[in-house]
Design a protein around this motif. Sequence first.
Motif, PDB file in Angstrom:
ATOM      1  N   UNK A   1       0.952  -1.176   0.020  1.00 26.11           N
ATOM      2  CA  UNK A   1      -0.053  -0.031   0.034  1.00 26.11           C
ATOM      3  C   UNK A   1       0.849   1.273  -0.030  1.00 26.11           C
ATOM      4  N   UNK A   2       0.456   2.237  -1.088  1.00 26.96           N
ATOM      5  CA  UNK A   2       1.473   3.315  -1.211  1.00 26.96           C
ATOM      6  C   UNK A   2       0.985   4.373  -0.002  1.00 26.96           C
ATOM      7  N   UNK A   3       1.886   5.306   0.363  1.00 25.18           N
ATOM      8  CA  UNK A   3       1.472   6.289   1.453  1.00 25.18           C
ATOM      9  C   UNK A   3       0.967   7.328   0.700  1.00 25.18           C
ATOM     10  N   UNK A   4      -0.352   7.716   1.138  1.00 24.13           N
ATOM     11  CA  UNK A   4      -0.800   9.003   0.552  1.00 24.13           C
ATOM     12  C   UNK A   4      -0.255  10.342   1.145  1.00 24.13           C
ATOM     13  N   UNK A   5      -0.191  11.321   0.354  1.00 19.60           N
ATOM     14  CA  UNK A   5       0.303  12.653   0.677  1.00 19.60           C
ATOM     15  C   UNK A   5      -0.463  12.995   2.047  1.00 19.60           C
ATOM     16  N   UNK A   6       0.316  13.528   3.001  1.00 21.07           N
ATOM     17  CA  UNK A   6      -0.438  14.041   4.195  1.00 21.07           C
ATOM     18  C   UNK A   6      -1.186  15.309   4.026  1.00 21.07           C
ATOM     19  N   UNK A   7      -2.414  15.164   4.403  1.00 18.74           N
ATOM     20  CA  UNK A   7      -3.347  16.387   4.421  1.00 18.74           C
ATOM     21  C   UNK A   7      -3.862  16.946   5.637  1.00 18.74           C
ATOM     22  N   UNK A   8      -4.294  18.093   5.577  1.00 18.74           N
ATOM     23  CA  UNK A   8      -4.597  18.628   6.904  1.00 18.74           C
ATOM     24  C   UNK A   8      -5.713  19.710   6.770  1.00 18.74           C
ATOM     25  N   UNK A   9      -6.545  19.843   7.844  1.00 20.14           N
ATOM     26  CA  UNK A   9      -7.827  20.804   7.554  1.00 20.14           C
ATOM     27  C   UNK A   9      -7.174  22.117   7.896  1.00 20.14           C
ATOM     28  N   UNK A  10      -7.523  23.235   7.023  1.00 16.94           N
ATOM     29  CA  UNK A  10      -7.132  24.507   7.220  1.00 16.94           C
ATOM     30  C   UNK A  10      -8.308  25.105   7.294  1.00 16.94           C
ATOM     31  N   UNK A  11      -8.307  26.119   8.466  1.00 14.85           N
ATOM     32  CA  UNK A  11      -9.402  27.318   8.581  1.00 14.85           C
ATOM     33  C   UNK A  11      -9.127  28.354   8.102  1.00 14.85           C
ATOM     34  N   UNK A  12      -9.961  28.860   6.853  1.00 13.44           N
ATOM     35  CA  UNK A  12      -9.462  30.228   6.109  1.00 13.44           C
ATOM     36  C   UNK A  12     -10.249  31.348   6.828  1.00 13.44           C
ATOM     37  N   UNK A  13     -10.066  31.408   8.102  1.00 12.47           N
ATOM     38  CA  UNK A  13     -10.508  32.528   8.590  1.00 12.47           C
ATOM     39  C   UNK A  13      -9.759  32.935   9.856  1.00 12.47           C
ATOM     40  N   UNK A  14      -9.514  34.266  10.282  1.00 14.03           N
ATOM     41  CA  UNK A  14      -8.691  34.586  11.452  1.00 14.03           C
ATOM     42  C   UNK A  14      -9.525  34.845  12.427  1.00 14.03           C
ATOM     43  N   UNK A  15     -10.731  34.712  12.332  1.00 15.05           N
ATOM     44  CA  UNK A  15     -11.485  35.209  13.356  1.00 15.05           C
ATOM     45  C   UNK A  15     -12.193  36.576  13.278  1.00 15.05           C
TER      46      UNK A  15
END
Lengths: 275, 192
Positions: free
Chosen positions: A94-108
Motif C-alpha cells: 500500500x502506498x503512502x498517501x500525501x499527508x493532508x490537513x484541515x485549514x480554517x480560512x478565517x482568522x476570526x
Amino acid sequence: MSTDLIYPIALLGGFGLVFGVVLAIAALVFAVEIDPRVEAIEKLLPGANCGGCGFPGCSGYAEAMVLAGASGSMCPAVKPAERAKIGEILGIVIEESKPMIAVVRCAGCVTTEKSKYDYMGEQDCATAVILAGGPNHCRYGCVGMGSCVKACRFDAIHLRDGQTPEVDPAKCIACGKCAGACPKSLIAIMPADRDVIVMCSSRGKGKPVKDICAVGCIACGLCSKKCPETAITIEYNLPVIDYNKCTSCGTCAEVCPQKSILFKGKKQVAIGAEK
Amino acid sequence: MMNDILVLVIGAIFVNNFVLARFLGICPFVGVSRKLGDAIGMGIAVIFVLMLASVTCWLTYFYLLQPMKMEYMTTIVFILIIAALVQFVESVIKKIAPALYKSLGIYLPLITTNCAVLGLAILNVQSNYTLLQTVLHTIGASVGFTMALVLMAGIRERLEYADIPPSLRGVPITFVLAGLLAISFMGFIGML
C-alpha cells in the motif's frame, strides 16, 4: 418480598433467559462464515468511524478492502506501521498517501464593533447562520460557536480565545468532518506542506471589510503585484495562490496591509489579541 | 362456522387492512416497496414473524399473564417475544438467503419495532379471540400486509418511468400514492 414483586421479575427474567439461550444456539447453528481477514484488518484500523475513507465506518472499509478490492490507502488516520500490516494481510503493497490537513480560512472576527444582534439560541454555527448569516458582522467569516470542534472525532480542532478555530497538525488526519460541519465552508482539506495560506474568505472589498475586521482581506491586490513568481491572482476579491508556482518566499505575507496571509504558521500580528 | 372464518380472514385482508385501513406498519411499507422482489421477500419475512409472534403472544397472555393476574406486563412481554423472534428470523435469513438479507438491510430488524406486529398481538388478546380465531386473523393480517406491500411495489416500479416533479420524487409521491390506495380501500367498508 410479596409475590407481586417476584412474579413479574421472574417472568421477565425467565423469558430473557430462555430467549437468550435460544438465540445463542441459533447464532451458532446459523453462523455465516466471514472472511477472517476482514476482522483482522478491522482491528488494525483506528476504529473512529469517521467516514474519511468514504465507507460506512471502519468495518465497512475493512469489508470493502477484502471483498471489493478497495484501495488500502484511503484511510487518512491509519499509522504507517498499521498500514504495512494491512498490506501484509491483503498480500499487496500500500502506498503512502500525501499527508493532508484541515485549514480554517478565517482568522476570526477581529473587530471592536458589537455583534449585529444578541444571539441567545443554540450554540451551534449552522443554527446561528439561519438568523441573518450569524451574529458577526462579516457574513463570510467564522461564527465561532464550535460546530467544527464538535464534529471532530480526533480532538484536533479547538476554539482559540473561544472564537477562532485552530487545527492541531499533530492530531488532524484530514477526514473532512469539520469541513462538512462548517456552514460557511471555511475549512478546506489541503496538503499539509503548504507554507502560505490566505486567512480570509471575505468576498468584500475595501473599506467595508476593513471596518468590520482588522485582518480581513480588502482585495487591494498588493500580494498579487509583489509576488516574484506571479503565483497569485485575485478572484472574487480574494487572493488565489497557485501552489505549483509558489516558492514560499513570504513576500505576499509581508506586504499585505491587513496581515491576512499566514506564512509558515507565523502570525504577522497577534490575531485575536484585541477584542 | 365457515362464515366466521371468511369474515375474519377477508375482514383482515381487505376491510381492515393493517396498512391501508389501520395505518400500521407504514415504515416497511414505504421503505421496502421500491422493488417487487424486495417487497415479496419482506412480506414473507413479516408473515413468518407475525404467525409465530401472534401465537406465542396469545399463549403467553392466556396461560401465563392472565392466570397470574399480570395483564399490565402485556406490552413489555410481547415486545420481548417479538424482538427475540425477529433476531431469530434475521439469523436464519442471513444464512439461507444472503441476497435477501442484504436487500432488506435495516428494515429486517425494524420488524421488531413494526407497530403492525405488536398491534396484531394486542388486538388478538383484546378481542378475546380463541386460538383458532387468532391464527385466522393473523393469516388475514399478514396476507393483507404483504398484498399492500406488493401493490405499492408494483405501482412504484412503474412510477420510475413517469415524469414526476423533482420535489415529489421518492418518498413524497409514495405518500400521495399510499393515501390514494387507502381511499380506494375505503370502498370495502360495509362489505361484511
